[in-house]
Scaffold this motif. Structure first.
Motif, short mmCIF file in Angstrom:
data_model
loop_
_atom_site.label_atom_id
_atom_site.label_comp_id
_atom_site.label_asym_id
_atom_site.label_seq_id
_atom_site.Cartn_x
_atom_site.Cartn_y
_atom_site.Cartn_z
N CYS A 53 47.11 -2.36 41.34
CA CYS A 53 48.05 -2.92 40.37
C CYS A 53 48.81 -4.10 40.95
O CYS A 53 49.09 -5.09 40.25
N ALA A 54 49.16 -4.01 42.24
CA ALA A 54 49.83 -5.13 42.89
C ALA A 54 48.93 -6.36 42.93
O ALA A 54 49.39 -7.49 42.74
N LEU A 55 47.64 -6.14 43.16
CA LEU A 55 46.68 -7.25 43.16
C LEU A 55 46.59 -7.89 41.78
O LEU A 55 46.57 -9.12 41.66
N LEU A 56 46.56 -7.07 40.74
CA LEU A 56 46.53 -7.61 39.37
C LEU A 56 47.79 -8.42 39.08
O LEU A 56 47.73 -9.46 38.39
N ALA A 57 48.93 -7.96 39.59
CA ALA A 57 50.17 -8.70 39.38
C ALA A 57 50.12 -10.07 40.05
O ALA A 57 50.68 -11.05 39.53
N PHE A 66 51.54 -5.51 34.98
CA PHE A 66 50.94 -5.08 36.24
C PHE A 66 51.98 -4.78 37.32
O PHE A 66 51.84 -3.82 38.08
N ALA A 67 53.02 -5.59 37.40
CA ALA A 67 54.07 -5.30 38.37
C ALA A 67 54.75 -3.98 38.04
O ALA A 67 55.06 -3.19 38.95
N ALA A 111 39.83 -0.62 41.92
CA ALA A 111 40.06 -1.71 42.88
C ALA A 111 39.07 -2.85 42.64
O ALA A 111 39.44 -4.03 42.68
N GLN A 112 37.82 -2.51 42.38
CA GLN A 112 36.80 -3.53 42.10
C GLN A 112 37.17 -4.32 40.85
O GLN A 112 37.07 -5.56 40.82
N THR A 113 37.59 -3.60 39.82
CA THR A 113 37.95 -4.26 38.57
C THR A 113 39.20 -5.10 38.74
O THR A 113 39.31 -6.20 38.17
N ALA A 114 40.16 -4.61 39.52
CA ALA A 114 41.38 -5.37 39.77
C ALA A 114 41.07 -6.68 40.49
O ALA A 114 41.69 -7.72 40.23
N ALA A 115 40.09 -6.63 41.39
CA ALA A 115 39.75 -7.82 42.18
C ALA A 115 38.91 -8.82 41.41
O ALA A 115 39.08 -10.04 41.57
N PHE A 116 38.00 -8.32 40.58
CA PHE A 116 37.01 -9.21 39.98
C PHE A 116 36.95 -9.17 38.45
O PHE A 116 36.30 -10.01 37.84
N GLY A 117 37.60 -8.19 37.84
CA GLY A 117 37.49 -8.03 36.40
C GLY A 117 38.44 -8.92 35.62
O GLY A 117 39.33 -9.57 36.18
N PRO A 118 38.26 -8.95 34.30
CA PRO A 118 39.15 -9.75 33.46
C PRO A 118 40.53 -9.13 33.33
O PRO A 118 40.73 -7.94 33.60
N ARG A 119 41.47 -9.92 32.90
CA ARG A 119 42.86 -9.50 32.76
C ARG A 119 43.00 -8.24 31.91
O ARG A 119 43.77 -7.33 32.23
N SER A 120 42.24 -8.15 30.84
CA SER A 120 42.48 -7.11 29.85
C SER A 120 41.72 -5.81 30.12
O SER A 120 41.91 -4.83 29.40
N LYS A 170 52.85 -0.80 24.84
CA LYS A 170 52.99 -2.07 24.11
C LYS A 170 52.62 -3.25 25.00
O LYS A 170 51.93 -4.19 24.54
N LEU A 171 53.06 -3.21 26.25
CA LEU A 171 52.68 -4.28 27.18
C LEU A 171 51.17 -4.31 27.40
O LEU A 171 50.57 -5.38 27.54
N ALA A 172 50.55 -3.13 27.42
CA ALA A 172 49.09 -3.07 27.57
C ALA A 172 48.40 -3.72 26.39
O ALA A 172 47.45 -4.50 26.55
N VAL A 173 48.88 -3.44 25.17
CA VAL A 173 48.31 -4.07 23.98
C VAL A 173 48.47 -5.58 24.05
O VAL A 173 47.53 -6.35 23.79
N ASP A 174 49.67 -6.03 24.41
CA ASP A 174 49.93 -7.48 24.50
C ASP A 174 49.01 -8.14 25.52
O ASP A 174 48.51 -9.25 25.30
N THR A 175 48.78 -7.45 26.63
CA THR A 175 47.92 -8.01 27.68
C THR A 175 46.47 -8.10 27.21
O THR A 175 45.77 -9.07 27.51
N VAL A 176 46.02 -7.09 26.47
CA VAL A 176 44.66 -7.12 25.93
C VAL A 176 44.52 -8.25 24.92
O VAL A 176 43.52 -8.99 24.92
#
Length: 209
Positions: A53-57, A66-67, A111-120, A170-176
């Motif tokens: 999560c810190a990496l996503l932030a 993410f933070a 961790a793989q998705t956080a490093a290489f995946g899309p934001r949503s 709600k933040l998850a929806v907004d991020t998607v």
């Protein structure tokens, strides 16, 4: 794109299987040694998810979700120490615990998705799986109290993950919504949600064996 409809589509595609560990926990047949395995596996899982999560932030600083999730994982890790103490494990014991590969496939994929995946991707997986995952943690906390006599302090880690605040959802929806508007592929989100669900199932199955 309607995020709610996409979430429903993903939920309909999930393969549901009984949670054998929680079934045993609710009948009071899980041994103290097995509870220590659960504590050890959760320690490594949550420690990894906190860093993911810190990496996503860092990757997506404009998304406040993410933070907040990283802070939540930090709190969950702190609360886990009370459960560990209730099964006679210190934090040093948790650090020395040798995790089981299949149980740790879940945080490895995150961790793989956080490093290489899309934001949503992970916010979408959260929306798809939050009800089932939260139900697992509720069942665990209830069984530990009712069958094993644990205090609410000892099961606070499980209560923490049992109920995801509405503002987080709600933040998850907004991020998607933001991710999709910037080109994230819906098919990739559906795939990640299914894999997160399957890896969580593998986690519980592994601690049951």
């Amino acid at each position: 794109m309607d995020v709610g409809a996409l979430v429903e589509q993903a939920q309909q595609s999930l393969v549901r299987t009984p949670n054998r560990f929680l079934g045993a926990l609710e009948t009071g047949t899980v041994t103290p040694a097995r509870l220590r395995v659960l504590a050890g596996e959760l320690y490594w899982l949550v420690s990894s998810d906190r860093r993911s999560c810190a990496l996503l932030a860092e990757r997506f600083p404009s998304s406040p979700l993410f933070a907040g999730l990283a802070e939540g994982e930090e709190e969950a890790l702190r609360l886990l120490l009370d459960f560990a103490a209730a099964v006679d494990l210190s934090e040093a014991d948790l650090r020395a615990y040798e995790p089981r590969p299949l149980a740790q496939a879940y945080p490895a994929f995150l961790a793989q998705t956080a490093a290489f995946g899309p934001r949503s991707a992970l916010p979408f997986a959260l929306l798809v799986n939050v009800e089932e995952s939260g139900g697992y943690y509720t069942r665990a906390a209830d069984a530990l109290v009712a069958r094993y006599g644990f205090t609410e302090q000892a099961v606070a880690h499980f209560r923490f993950f049992a109920d995801t605040p509405e503002e987080v959802l709600k933040l998850a929806v907004d991020t998607v919504v933001t991710g999709l508007s910037e080109g994230d592929y819906p098919v990739a989100l559906l795939r990640v949600a299914r894999m997160v669900n399957a890896y969580e199932t593998a986690f519980w199955s592994t601690v049951a064996d």
